[in-house]
Design a protein around this motif. Structure first.
Motif, PDB file in Angstrom:
ATOM      1  N   UNK A 192       0.857  -1.181   0.000  1.00 35.15           N
ATOM      2  CA  UNK A 192       0.000   0.000   0.000  1.00 35.15           C
ATOM      3  C   UNK A 192       0.895   1.233   0.000  1.00 35.15           C
ATOM      4  N   UNK A 193       0.326   2.366  -0.415  1.00 35.46           N
ATOM      5  CA  UNK A 193       1.066   3.623  -0.452  1.00 35.46           C
ATOM      6  C   UNK A 193       0.321   4.684   0.348  1.00 35.46           C
ATOM      7  N   UNK A 194       1.067   5.509   1.069  1.00 31.85           N
ATOM      8  CA  UNK A 194       0.462   6.583   1.846  1.00 31.85           C
ATOM      9  C   UNK A 194       0.369   7.862   1.008  1.00 31.85           C
ATOM     10  N   UNK A 195      -0.523   8.751   1.432  1.00 25.67           N
ATOM     11  CA  UNK A 195      -0.682  10.031   0.734  1.00 25.67           C
ATOM     12  C   UNK A 195       0.539  10.915   0.973  1.00 25.67           C
ATOM     13  N   UNK A 196       0.840  11.828   0.041  1.00 28.47           N
ATOM     14  CA  UNK A 196       1.866  12.837   0.325  1.00 28.47           C
ATOM     15  C   UNK A 196       1.414  13.732   1.479  1.00 28.47           C
ATOM     16  N   UNK A 197       2.341  14.508   2.021  1.00 33.84           N
ATOM     17  CA  UNK A 197       2.031  15.363   3.157  1.00 33.84           C
ATOM     18  C   UNK A 197       1.031  16.463   2.816  1.00 33.84           C
ATOM     19  N   UNK A 198       0.268  16.903   3.823  1.00 36.46           N
ATOM     20  CA  UNK A 198      -0.695  17.983   3.613  1.00 36.46           C
ATOM     21  C   UNK A 198       0.036  19.278   3.273  1.00 36.46           C
ATOM     22  N   UNK A 199      -0.661  20.162   2.521  1.00 38.48           N
ATOM     23  CA  UNK A 199      -0.050  21.426   2.122  1.00 38.48           C
ATOM     24  C   UNK A 199      -1.153  22.420   1.799  1.00 38.48           C
ATOM     25  N   UNK A 200      -0.799  23.662   1.587  1.00 41.38           N
ATOM     26  CA  UNK A 200      -1.778  24.723   1.340  1.00 41.38           C
ATOM     27  C   UNK A 200      -1.436  25.486   0.063  1.00 41.38           C
ATOM     28  N   UNK A 201      -2.482  26.015  -0.557  1.00 46.22           N
ATOM     29  CA  UNK A 201      -2.283  26.995  -1.617  1.00 46.22           C
ATOM     30  C   UNK A 201      -1.865  28.316  -0.953  1.00 46.22           C
ATOM     31  N   UNK A 202      -1.041  29.114  -1.628  1.00 44.89           N
ATOM     32  CA  UNK A 202      -0.536  30.348  -1.003  1.00 44.89           C
ATOM     33  C   UNK A 202      -0.883  31.625  -1.777  1.00 44.89           C
ATOM     34  N   UNK A 203      -0.944  31.528  -3.118  1.00 48.46           N
ATOM     35  CA  UNK A 203      -1.183  32.757  -3.874  1.00 48.46           C
ATOM     36  C   UNK A 203      -1.815  32.419  -5.230  1.00 48.46           C
ATOM     37  N   UNK A 204      -2.853  33.166  -5.608  1.00 49.78           N
ATOM     38  CA  UNK A 204      -3.496  34.253  -4.854  1.00 49.78           C
ATOM     39  C   UNK A 204      -4.324  33.702  -3.695  1.00 49.78           C
ATOM     40  N   UNK A 205      -4.499  34.478  -2.641  1.00 48.56           N
ATOM     41  CA  UNK A 205      -5.257  34.027  -1.482  1.00 48.56           C
ATOM     42  C   UNK A 205      -6.727  33.851  -1.837  1.00 48.56           C
ATOM     43  N   UNK A 206      -7.449  33.120  -1.022  1.00 51.44           N
ATOM     44  CA  UNK A 206      -8.845  32.798  -1.291  1.00 51.44           C
ATOM     45  C   UNK A 206      -9.722  34.057  -1.325  1.00 51.44           C
ATOM     46  N   UNK A 207     -10.563  34.173  -2.364  1.00 54.17           N
ATOM     47  CA  UNK A 207     -11.558  35.245  -2.533  1.00 54.17           C
ATOM     48  C   UNK A 207     -10.949  36.603  -2.844  1.00 54.17           C
ATOM     49  N   UNK A 208      -9.679  36.671  -3.150  1.00 49.67           N
ATOM     50  CA  UNK A 208      -9.072  37.958  -3.470  1.00 49.67           C
ATOM     51  C   UNK A 208      -9.597  38.461  -4.817  1.00 49.67           C
ATOM     52  N   UNK A 209      -9.791  39.755  -4.913  1.00 49.48           N
ATOM     53  CA  UNK A 209     -10.361  40.374  -6.109  1.00 49.48           C
ATOM     54  C   UNK A 209      -9.288  41.089  -6.929  1.00 49.48           C
ATOM     55  N   UNK A 210      -9.732  41.579  -8.075  1.00 48.70           N
ATOM     56  CA  UNK A 210      -8.919  42.437  -8.944  1.00 48.70           C
ATOM     57  C   UNK A 210      -7.598  41.808  -9.353  1.00 48.70           C
ATOM     58  N   UNK A 211      -7.628  40.534  -9.669  1.00 53.20           N
ATOM     59  CA  UNK A 211      -6.421  39.859 -10.147  1.00 53.20           C
ATOM     60  C   UNK A 211      -6.229  40.133 -11.639  1.00 53.20           C
ATOM     61  N   UNK A 212      -4.991  40.194 -12.079  1.00 52.48           N
ATOM     62  CA  UNK A 212      -4.733  40.401 -13.506  1.00 52.48           C
ATOM     63  C   UNK A 212      -5.184  39.189 -14.311  1.00 52.48           C
ATOM     64  N   UNK A 213      -5.297  39.365 -15.591  1.00 58.50           N
ATOM     65  CA  UNK A 213      -5.733  38.260 -16.453  1.00 58.50           C
ATOM     66  C   UNK A 213      -4.616  37.251 -16.718  1.00 58.50           C
ATOM     67  N   UNK A 214      -3.421  37.577 -16.335  1.00 58.31           N
ATOM     68  CA  UNK A 214      -2.292  36.635 -16.372  1.00 58.31           C
ATOM     69  C   UNK A 214      -1.625  36.678 -15.002  1.00 58.31           C
ATOM     70  N   UNK A 215      -1.529  35.519 -14.331  1.00 58.98           N
ATOM     71  CA  UNK A 215      -0.953  35.502 -12.979  1.00 58.98           C
ATOM     72  C   UNK A 215      -0.332  34.143 -12.687  1.00 58.98           C
ATOM     73  N   UNK A 216       0.322  34.059 -11.551  1.00 59.55           N
ATOM     74  CA  UNK A 216       0.991  32.821 -11.122  1.00 59.55           C
ATOM     75  C   UNK A 216       0.244  32.210  -9.941  1.00 59.55           C
ATOM     76  N   UNK A 217      -0.081  30.919 -10.046  1.00 59.07           N
ATOM     77  CA  UNK A 217      -0.637  30.168  -8.921  1.00 59.07           C
ATOM     78  C   UNK A 217       0.529  29.560  -8.141  1.00 59.07           C
ATOM     79  N   UNK A 218       0.475  29.650  -6.807  1.00 55.76           N
ATOM     80  CA  UNK A 218       1.560  29.126  -5.974  1.00 55.76           C
ATOM     81  C   UNK A 218       1.002  28.311  -4.816  1.00 55.76           C
ATOM     82  N   UNK A 219       1.803  27.331  -4.360  1.00 55.09           N
ATOM     83  CA  UNK A 219       1.407  26.480  -3.240  1.00 55.09           C
ATOM     84  C   UNK A 219       2.649  25.999  -2.508  1.00 55.09           C
TER      85      UNK A 219
END
Length: 245
Positions: A192-219
């Motif tokens: 059997x195999x275990x799941x990778x470690x838990x982690x979070x998304x970092x950018x852009x933050x949740x529900x943030x507005x006025x983002x450009x039409x080209x951006x970088x997703x980070x985690x």
């Protein structure tokens, strides 16, 4: 007068043999010079014949019927002649142990992925077992070594903890009885195999507005992840039609 048959010995199963069949087990012995026939007896209650000796003519092999799994049996043979008997091995009874019944591991299923780092291993019961031993290991060599050790338990399941995120484990269970062991799944180790470690998304933050039409997703980094997949969508349904690696 009549001379007694010559001394002889039982040959199979050897004395104190373990893991013997519960059906069709053959008892064998050498021939005794001067014997006219043979009789045998086996018992699970001790080194004596609780009933009648069974004649087998001049045969030196006999096949037993159904035996109890995980039990000890005692057996003896005697060479018959006109005036009496000569007992095998100078009248010493031999014994053998039958194996517990075959059984199987049940959970997690073989090849299961996405397992938590703490969960339960389970398996079916083995008739005749007095307890069980289990082992899980990160080395794929069908033995319990390296990070693993055999651990005893009286039950058909055990809770394991402290596994490493994103790792593959190999595991086996064996039924213990007074003569040895019977391995689950005919000796086949499961994985059997275990799941990778838990982690979070970092950018852009949740529900943030006025983002450009080209951006970088980070985690963040996920411990022992081999890669990542991402998805963005205009439908708020917690579903993705196509993940990108």
């Amino acid at each position: 007068f009549h001379t007694a048959p010559g001394a002889f010995t039982k040959t199979n199963p050897v004395n104190l043999a373990t893991g013997q069949l519960t059906s069709g087990l053959q008892l064998q012995w050498d021939a005794s010079s001067g014997a006219t026939s043979y009789e045998f007896c086996y018992s699970s209650s001790g080194a004596s014949c609780p009933g009648s000796w069974t004649p087998v003519g001049g045969n030196t092999t006999v096949s037993l019927g159904s035996l109890t799994p995980g039990a000890i049996y005692y057996w003896q043979v005697r060479a018959v002649y006109t005036s009496g008997y000569t007992y095998a091995n100078n009248s010493t009874w031999w014994s053998f142990y039958t194996a517990p019944a075959a059984f199987s591991k049940t959970s997690p299923t073989n090849g299961a992925s996405g397992q938590a780092t703490s969960f339960n291993l389970t398996w079916g019961a083995s008739t005749g077992a007095t307890s069980y031993e289990y082992c899980y290991d990160t080395i794929n060599d069908t033995t319990c070594n390296g990070t693993g050790t055999w651990t005893s338990t009286p039950s058909n399941g055990v809770s394991i903890t402290g596994l490493t995120f994103g790792s593959t484990y190999y595991w086996q269970v064996r039924a213990v009885y007074q003569g040895g062991y019977t391995d689950a799944n005919s000796g086949s180790w499961w994985t059997f195999s275990t799941v990778p470690g838990s982690f979070n998304k970092t950018s852009p933050t949740n529900l943030i507005n006025a983002q450009p039409t080209s951006l970088t997703l980070q985690w963040e980094t996920s411990l022992n992840a081999t890669s990542y997949e991402y998805c963005f969508d205009t439908s708020d349904d917690d579903n993705c039609s196509g993940w990108t690696s």
